[in-house]
Design a protein around this motif. Sequence first.
Motif, PDB file in Angstrom:
ATOM      1  N   ILE A 194      24.644  40.384  36.208  1.00 39.65           N
ATOM      2  CA  ILE A 194      25.693  40.814  37.185  1.00 39.65           C
ATOM      3  C   ILE A 194      26.318  39.216  37.730  1.00 39.65           C
ATOM      4  N   ALA A 195      27.789  39.589  38.019  1.00 36.56           N
ATOM      5  CA  ALA A 195      28.349  38.211  37.917  1.00 36.56           C
ATOM      6  C   ALA A 195      29.844  38.833  38.669  1.00 36.56           C
ATOM      7  N   ALA A 196      30.499  38.174  39.461  1.00 34.76           N
ATOM      8  CA  ALA A 196      31.575  38.496  40.703  1.00 34.76           C
ATOM      9  C   ALA A 196      32.376  37.132  41.065  1.00 34.76           C
ATOM     10  N   ILE A 197      33.293  37.994  40.706  1.00 32.87           N
ATOM     11  CA  ILE A 197      34.956  37.120  41.087  1.00 32.87           C
ATOM     12  C   ILE A 197      35.772  37.634  42.441  1.00 32.87           C
ATOM     13  N   GLY A 198      36.479  37.046  42.878  1.00 34.83           N
ATOM     14  CA  GLY A 198      36.974  37.236  44.336  1.00 34.83           C
ATOM     15  C   GLY A 198      35.966  37.944  44.410  1.00 34.83           C
ATOM     16  N   ALA A 199      34.676  37.632  45.096  1.00 33.60           N
ATOM     17  CA  ALA A 199      33.349  37.727  46.399  1.00 33.60           C
ATOM     18  C   ALA A 199      34.049  37.213  47.569  1.00 33.60           C
ATOM     19  N   GLY A 200      33.907  38.331  48.080  1.00 29.59           N
ATOM     20  CA  GLY A 200      34.666  37.997  49.657  1.00 29.59           C
ATOM     21  C   GLY A 200      33.259  38.992  51.065  1.00 29.59           C
ATOM     22  N   MET A 201      33.567  38.101  51.831  1.00 27.21           N
ATOM     23  CA  MET A 201      32.875  39.023  53.390  1.00 27.21           C
ATOM     24  C   MET A 201      33.814  40.131  54.084  1.00 27.21           C
ATOM     25  N   MET A 202      33.070  40.563  54.554  1.00 29.44           N
ATOM     26  CA  MET A 202      33.984  41.163  55.852  1.00 29.44           C
ATOM     27  C   MET A 202      33.616  40.909  57.168  1.00 29.44           C
TER      28      MET A 202
ATOM     29  N   ASN B 149      41.246  52.959  50.813  1.00 33.06           N
ATOM     30  CA  ASN B 149      42.040  51.403  51.495  1.00 33.06           C
ATOM     31  C   ASN B 149      42.355  51.446  49.916  1.00 33.06           C
ATOM     32  N   ILE B 150      43.361  51.626  48.906  1.00 29.69           N
ATOM     33  CA  ILE B 150      44.812  51.343  47.843  1.00 29.69           C
ATOM     34  C   ILE B 150      44.745  49.656  47.120  1.00 29.69           C
ATOM     35  N   GLY B 151      44.685  48.707  48.967  1.00 31.08           N
ATOM     36  CA  GLY B 151      44.379  47.449  49.426  1.00 31.08           C
ATOM     37  C   GLY B 151      43.003  47.214  48.196  1.00 31.08           C
ATOM     38  N   ASN B 152      42.461  47.785  47.836  1.00 29.90           N
ATOM     39  CA  ASN B 152      41.249  47.943  46.468  1.00 29.90           C
ATOM     40  C   ASN B 152      41.718  47.549  45.376  1.00 29.90           C
ATOM     41  N   SER B 153      42.628  48.976  45.418  1.00 27.69           N
ATOM     42  CA  SER B 153      43.441  49.019  43.407  1.00 27.69           C
ATOM     43  C   SER B 153      43.883  47.463  42.866  1.00 27.69           C
ATOM     44  N   PHE B 154      44.138  47.103  44.336  1.00 30.54           N
ATOM     45  CA  PHE B 154      45.041  45.747  44.134  1.00 30.54           C
ATOM     46  C   PHE B 154      44.092  43.876  43.419  1.00 30.54           C
ATOM     47  N   PHE B 155      42.836  44.154  44.042  1.00 31.08           N
ATOM     48  CA  PHE B 155      41.764  43.209  43.335  1.00 31.08           C
ATOM     49  C   PHE B 155      41.288  43.453  42.329  1.00 31.08           C
ATOM     50  N   GLN B 156      41.173  44.928  41.914  1.00 32.22           N
ATOM     51  CA  GLN B 156      40.750  45.760  40.973  1.00 32.22           C
ATOM     52  C   GLN B 156      41.464  45.021  39.889  1.00 32.22           C
ATOM     53  N   LEU B 157      42.709  45.630  39.742  1.00 31.22           N
ATOM     54  CA  LEU B 157      43.861  45.340  38.973  1.00 31.22           C
ATOM     55  C   LEU B 157      44.326  43.532  38.498  1.00 31.22           C
ATOM     56  N   GLY B 158      43.526  43.278  39.888  1.00 30.99           N
ATOM     57  CA  GLY B 158      43.872  41.928  39.463  1.00 30.99           C
ATOM     58  C   GLY B 158      42.949  41.120  38.540  1.00 30.99           C
TER      59      GLY B 158
ATOM     60  N   PHE C  59      47.263  38.906  41.589  1.00 28.20           N
ATOM     61  CA  PHE C  59      47.443  38.430  40.108  1.00 28.20           C
ATOM     62  C   PHE C  59      48.042  40.458  39.747  1.00 28.20           C
ATOM     63  N   ILE C  60      48.234  40.775  41.330  1.00 30.31           N
ATOM     64  CA  ILE C  60      49.027  42.000  41.160  1.00 30.31           C
ATOM     65  C   ILE C  60      50.623  41.980  40.652  1.00 30.31           C
ATOM     66  N   SER C  61      50.878  40.891  40.703  1.00 31.58           N
ATOM     67  CA  SER C  61      52.268  40.547  40.317  1.00 31.58           C
ATOM     68  C   SER C  61      52.297  40.804  39.018  1.00 31.58           C
ATOM     69  N   ASP C  62      51.323  40.313  38.121  1.00 33.16           N
ATOM     70  CA  ASP C  62      51.178  40.729  36.885  1.00 33.16           C
ATOM     71  C   ASP C  62      50.973  41.506  36.434  1.00 33.16           C
ATOM     72  N   VAL C  63      50.335  43.138  36.796  1.00 33.40           N
ATOM     73  CA  VAL C  63      50.316  44.401  36.530  1.00 33.40           C
ATOM     74  C   VAL C  63      51.277  45.096  37.048  1.00 33.40           C
ATOM     75  N   ALA C  64      52.717  44.468  38.117  1.00 32.50           N
ATOM     76  CA  ALA C  64      53.959  45.327  38.333  1.00 32.50           C
ATOM     77  C   ALA C  64      54.438  45.276  37.298  1.00 32.50           C
ATOM     78  N   GLU C  65      54.481  43.799  36.502  1.00 33.22           N
ATOM     79  CA  GLU C  65      55.813  43.425  35.873  1.00 33.22           C
ATOM     80  C   GLU C  65      54.684  44.159  34.259  1.00 33.22           C
ATOM     81  N   GLU C  66      53.395  44.508  34.425  1.00 29.07           N
ATOM     82  CA  GLU C  66      53.200  45.311  33.204  1.00 29.07           C
ATOM     83  C   GLU C  66      53.714  47.070  33.158  1.00 29.07           C
ATOM     84  N   TYR C  67      53.671  47.440  34.788  1.00 29.16           N
ATOM     85  CA  TYR C  67      54.416  48.483  34.650  1.00 29.16           C
ATOM     86  C   TYR C  67      55.849  48.367  34.911  1.00 29.16           C
ATOM     87  N   GLY C  68      56.421  47.897  34.361  1.00 32.14           N
ATOM     88  CA  GLY C  68      57.978  47.801  34.881  1.00 32.14           C
ATOM     89  C   GLY C  68      58.581  48.051  36.905  1.00 32.14           C
ATOM     90  N   LEU C  69      57.733  47.390  37.123  1.00 30.13           N
ATOM     91  CA  LEU C  69      58.116  48.175  38.396  1.00 30.13           C
ATOM     92  C   LEU C  69      58.487  46.728  38.987  1.00 30.13           C
TER      93      LEU C  69
END
Length: 360
Positions: free
Chosen positions: A103-111, A20-29, A161-171
Motif C-alpha cells: 500500500i502507498a498513498a498520494i494526496g494524503a491528508g487529514m480531516m 461529496n463530488i470533491g472526492n471525484s476531483f482528487f481521485q480522477l486527478g 490535475f482535474i484541469s487535465d481531466v476536463a480537457e480530456e473530456y472536452g469541457l
Amino acid sequence: MAHGNNKLIVGIPFGYWSTNIGNSFFQLGAETVLSKILPQGVVRLPDFAGYCHPGRSLEGRSFNSLTHKAPDVLILVGPFLTPHTMKILGPALERFTNRGGRIAAIGAGMMDYDLPADFLSQFFERFKFVFISTRDSDTFARLQPFMGPGGLHDGIDPAFFISDVAEEYGLTEQGMSATENKLLAMNLDQSSARAVLSLRAFEGSEVLDVAGSRIYARLPNLDGESIIRNHFMRVLRSFSVSHYALGDVSVVHTEHRFNPYFGRRIYSDRAVFSSDTPEGYLSIYHESDLLITSRVHACVAATALGTPSMFLSSSPRAALLERVGIDFSSGQRIEPSELGINSAKSIYIKELSGLINEKL
C-alpha cells in the motif's frame, strides 16, 4: 519502475462521489498523475463500503473487491487518515497486505490535524506504507515521526490535475457557452444562510468583481455550522426566492452532496446544479467568471481551471492551497493567473516519478 518491472498492477479506489463530488476531483486527478508516470496505467477499484455509518465497521456484511481480485499495489488517495475511515478500510487492508499486497498513498491528508499521536503510531504500526505523498505541509509534518527515511514526500493535491481531466473530456473547448451573460458560481452548500446579492451597495456589503460587473454581496459566516441545522434551515429557506440573475450576471448554485432523497434541501435556491458525476461541475467552474465557495476542492478545481475564486473558510485544510503558491486567508480573491500552478504540477510529477521508481 524499479528493476524494469512494468507489469506491476497498480489500483486506486474510486467512489463516494455522491457523498461529496470533491472526492471525484482528487481521485480522477490521481489517476491522471499516475498514468503520466506508470507506462501500464492504473486500475480503478470500487471504493470500500459505501452508504454506511462511517463510525461502524461493516466487516462480514459488505463485499470488498480486494477479497476477490487485488492489484499488486494499492494507492490510497485523499484524507483517509481518520479513525472512522480505518474502521471501514482496516480489515480489508490487513487481508490485502497479509497476502503480500503493498500500500502507498498520494494526496494524503487529514480531516482533523489534532489527531492523537497514539492513533497515528498505532496506524503506522498496523499498516506499512511503501511511501506516502501528502497534499499539504501540515500533514507532512504530522507524519514525519512515523514514516521511515525517504518514504514521505511533501507533495500537492492531485485534484489540481482535474484541469487535465476536463480537457480530456472536452469541457474546456472554447465557444461552448450558450449565453453571453457572465456567470457567478456560488458553492455555499455548507451554509444554512444565503448570500445576499444586489446591484446596489447596502449596509455590510462588499463588492464582487464578476468579469468587470459589480455585484454587492453579504456572504454568510460558515464557522460552527452544524449538519442538522444546515439541513433543517435549508429546507425552510426553499420556500423563499433567491437570485438567479443580476443585470448581465447569471448566478448558479452548485451542491456538492448529491442525494436524491434530499431534493427540497438541495434545491433550496434557484438555478441549482447537483449531480453524482463531475462533468457538470467542471464545466460550470471552467465557464464561471468567479466562484465563491466554502469547499476547498471546489476552490482547487476552479483554480486549476483558471477561474478566480473566493474561499470562505478558516479550515486548516486550506493549507493544501498554499502548496501551489496561494498566500491564503479566508475570503480573499484567488487569481489563478498570478500563480505558478503548471510549474508546481511539473515539479510534482518529476518528484513523484522518482519516488515511485525508487520504492516500487
